[in-house]
Design a protein around this motif. Structure first.
Motif, mmCIF file in Angstrom:
data_model
loop_
_atom_site.group_PDB
_atom_site.id
_atom_site.type_symbol
_atom_site.label_atom_id
_atom_site.label_comp_id
_atom_site.label_asym_id
_atom_site.label_seq_id
_atom_site.Cartn_x
_atom_site.Cartn_y
_atom_site.Cartn_z
ATOM 1 N N SER A 1 0.581 -1.272 -0.293
ATOM 2 C CA SER A 1 -0.321 0.168 -0.067
ATOM 3 C C SER A 1 0.828 1.271 0.241
ATOM 4 O O SER A 1 1.431 1.806 0.481
ATOM 5 N N VAL A 2 0.821 1.752 -0.755
ATOM 6 C CA VAL A 2 1.292 3.463 -0.892
ATOM 7 C C VAL A 2 0.886 4.409 0.791
ATOM 8 O O VAL A 2 2.348 4.885 0.229
ATOM 9 N N GLN A 3 0.293 4.836 0.284
ATOM 10 C CA GLN A 3 0.169 5.496 1.229
ATOM 11 C C GLN A 3 0.576 4.887 2.620
ATOM 12 O O GLN A 3 0.555 6.446 3.812
ATOM 13 N N HIS A 4 0.894 3.749 2.678
ATOM 14 C CA HIS A 4 1.346 3.529 4.547
ATOM 15 C C HIS A 4 2.657 2.539 4.150
ATOM 16 O O HIS A 4 2.925 2.402 5.250
ATOM 17 N N ILE A 5 3.723 3.348 3.235
ATOM 18 C CA ILE A 5 5.289 3.104 3.530
ATOM 19 C C ILE A 5 5.704 4.136 4.458
ATOM 20 O O ILE A 5 5.436 5.160 4.384
ATOM 21 N N GLN A 6 6.422 3.282 4.889
ATOM 22 C CA GLN A 6 7.024 4.339 5.231
ATOM 23 C C GLN A 6 8.694 4.640 5.713
ATOM 24 O O GLN A 6 9.095 5.737 5.511
ATOM 25 N N ALA A 7 9.234 3.592 5.213
ATOM 26 C CA ALA A 7 10.437 3.639 4.554
ATOM 27 C C ALA A 7 10.930 1.998 4.165
ATOM 28 O O ALA A 7 10.693 1.433 3.818
ATOM 29 N N MET A 8 12.644 2.462 3.531
ATOM 30 C CA MET A 8 12.976 1.147 2.930
ATOM 31 C C MET A 8 14.626 0.784 3.677
ATOM 32 O O MET A 8 15.039 1.834 4.206
ATOM 33 N N GLU A 9 14.491 -0.707 3.777
ATOM 34 C CA GLU A 9 15.530 -0.744 5.383
ATOM 35 C C GLU A 9 15.946 -2.505 3.942
ATOM 36 O O GLU A 9 15.698 -2.643 3.741
ATOM 37 N N ARG A 10 16.997 -2.364 5.427
ATOM 38 C CA ARG A 10 17.540 -3.832 5.081
ATOM 39 C C ARG A 10 18.089 -4.559 6.232
ATOM 40 O O ARG A 10 17.594 -4.294 7.229
ATOM 41 N N ASN A 11 17.852 -6.213 5.647
ATOM 42 C CA ASN A 11 17.560 -7.208 6.817
ATOM 43 C C ASN A 11 18.835 -7.554 7.585
ATOM 44 O O ASN A 11 19.917 -6.906 7.265
ATOM 45 N N GLY A 12 19.035 -8.109 7.824
ATOM 46 C CA GLY A 12 20.099 -8.920 8.733
ATOM 47 C C GLY A 12 20.813 -9.313 7.876
ATOM 48 O O GLY A 12 22.448 -9.717 7.961
ATOM 49 N N ASP A 13 20.474 -10.009 6.707
ATOM 50 C CA ASP A 13 21.028 -10.730 5.268
ATOM 51 C C ASP A 13 21.318 -9.792 4.266
ATOM 52 O O ASP A 13 21.748 -10.336 3.132
ATOM 53 N N GLY A 14 20.929 -8.370 4.587
ATOM 54 C CA GLY A 14 21.190 -7.583 3.396
ATOM 55 C C GLY A 14 20.461 -7.195 2.717
ATOM 56 O O GLY A 14 20.351 -6.083 1.369
ATOM 57 N N HIS A 15 19.234 -7.306 2.355
ATOM 58 C CA HIS A 15 17.992 -7.789 1.849
ATOM 59 C C HIS A 15 16.875 -6.913 1.865
ATOM 60 O O HIS A 15 17.033 -6.016 3.009
ATOM 61 N N TYR A 16 16.958 -5.669 0.880
ATOM 62 C CA TYR A 16 15.524 -5.322 0.902
ATOM 63 C C TYR A 16 14.385 -5.271 1.678
ATOM 64 O O TYR A 16 14.334 -6.343 1.284
#
Length: 246
Positions: free
Chosen positions: A203-218
């Motif tokens: 959902s576009v209106q609920h996107i807060q951020a793009m992050e990396r997890n512990g494995d380095g994946h977005y």
């Protein structure tokens, strides 16, 4: 652009890998030696383009190209073969180009640039613009539950996730299986949901951020949920662009 190389000859794969790695803006994300492995690699690596040999053991490249074309959000296909009699058949598929072995660097770059225009992110943007100008879709999603058919308000949906043949909607009150495909949902709600992965619409209106997890994946962080839908390299650019505009 991420490139997958499919050829039953290891030496041919390595040669193409070296050639692609020497080009600015392109990288090889995987190799495969047959159709089944190629489809698996596409699912796992989500490449932008596939360099595909025509003659391989089992199902040949033309069969592979047809199967790739039936995928939801398929990569571009470029044929690589020593047999020029396949050219007509090759262009009978959705292939964007055709290379005759031995492949030369300048020809490889030319056809890869052709695959880039227009690339998938541009096509997606056009689809989104079209949806924004003519959106008349539903306000609820219908889901089958043990209690019958339930209507889920679209504003409560955080994301859709696909797992093989099934699509699950994740919303504020839980999750339910749907009878619809991600492609159908994307076409209807393209102005409200962004594809972040071959298997995810968020959902576009609920996107807060793009992050990396512990494995380095977005992954993408959404409001009101601890779940983090995946973000593939191929779709990371579109999400970054969107975040800059929010």
């Amino acid at each position: 652009m991420d490139v997958l190389i499919v050829d039953d000859e290891p030496l041919a794969r390595e040669r193409l890998t070296r050639m692609v790695d020497q080009l600015d803006g392109y990288r090889v994300v995987g190799q495969a030696g047959d159709t089944a492995s190629a489809l698996g690699a596409i699912s796992a690596q989500d490449p932008d383009v596939v360099l595909l040999d025509v003659r391989m053991p089992g199902e040949d490249g033309l069969s592979a190209a047809h199967q790739i074309g039936e995928l939801d959000d398929p990569p571009a296909v470029i044929f690589c073969t020593a047999f020029d009699q396949y050219a007509l058949d090759a262009f009978g598929t959705d292939a964007v180009g055709y290379l005759l072995k031995p492949v030369r660097a300048e020809q490889l770059l030319e056809v890869l640039e052709k695959a880039r225009r227009p690339n998938k992110l541009q096509r997606q943007a056009k689809q989104t613009e079209a949806s924004q100008s003519s959106h008349n879709g539903r306000s609820h999603i219908s889901a089958r539950t043990p209690r019958g058919v339930e209507l889920i308000p679209l504003e409560e949906v955080r994301y859709f996730i696909a797992d093989q043949k099934y699509v699950t909607v994740h919303h504020l009150k839980g999750e339910h299986l749907l009878d619809e495909t991600l492609k159908e949902l994307e076409e209807e709600f393209g102005n409200r949901f962004l594809r972040t992965h071959r298997s995810a619409l968020v959902s576009v209106q609920h996107i807060q951020a793009m992050e990396r997890n512990g494995d380095g994946h977005y992954q993408v962080r959404l409001a009101d949920t601890e779940q983090r839908p995946p973000v593939s390299r191929r779709h990371a650019g579109a999400l970054k662009d969107l975040l800059q505009k929010l």
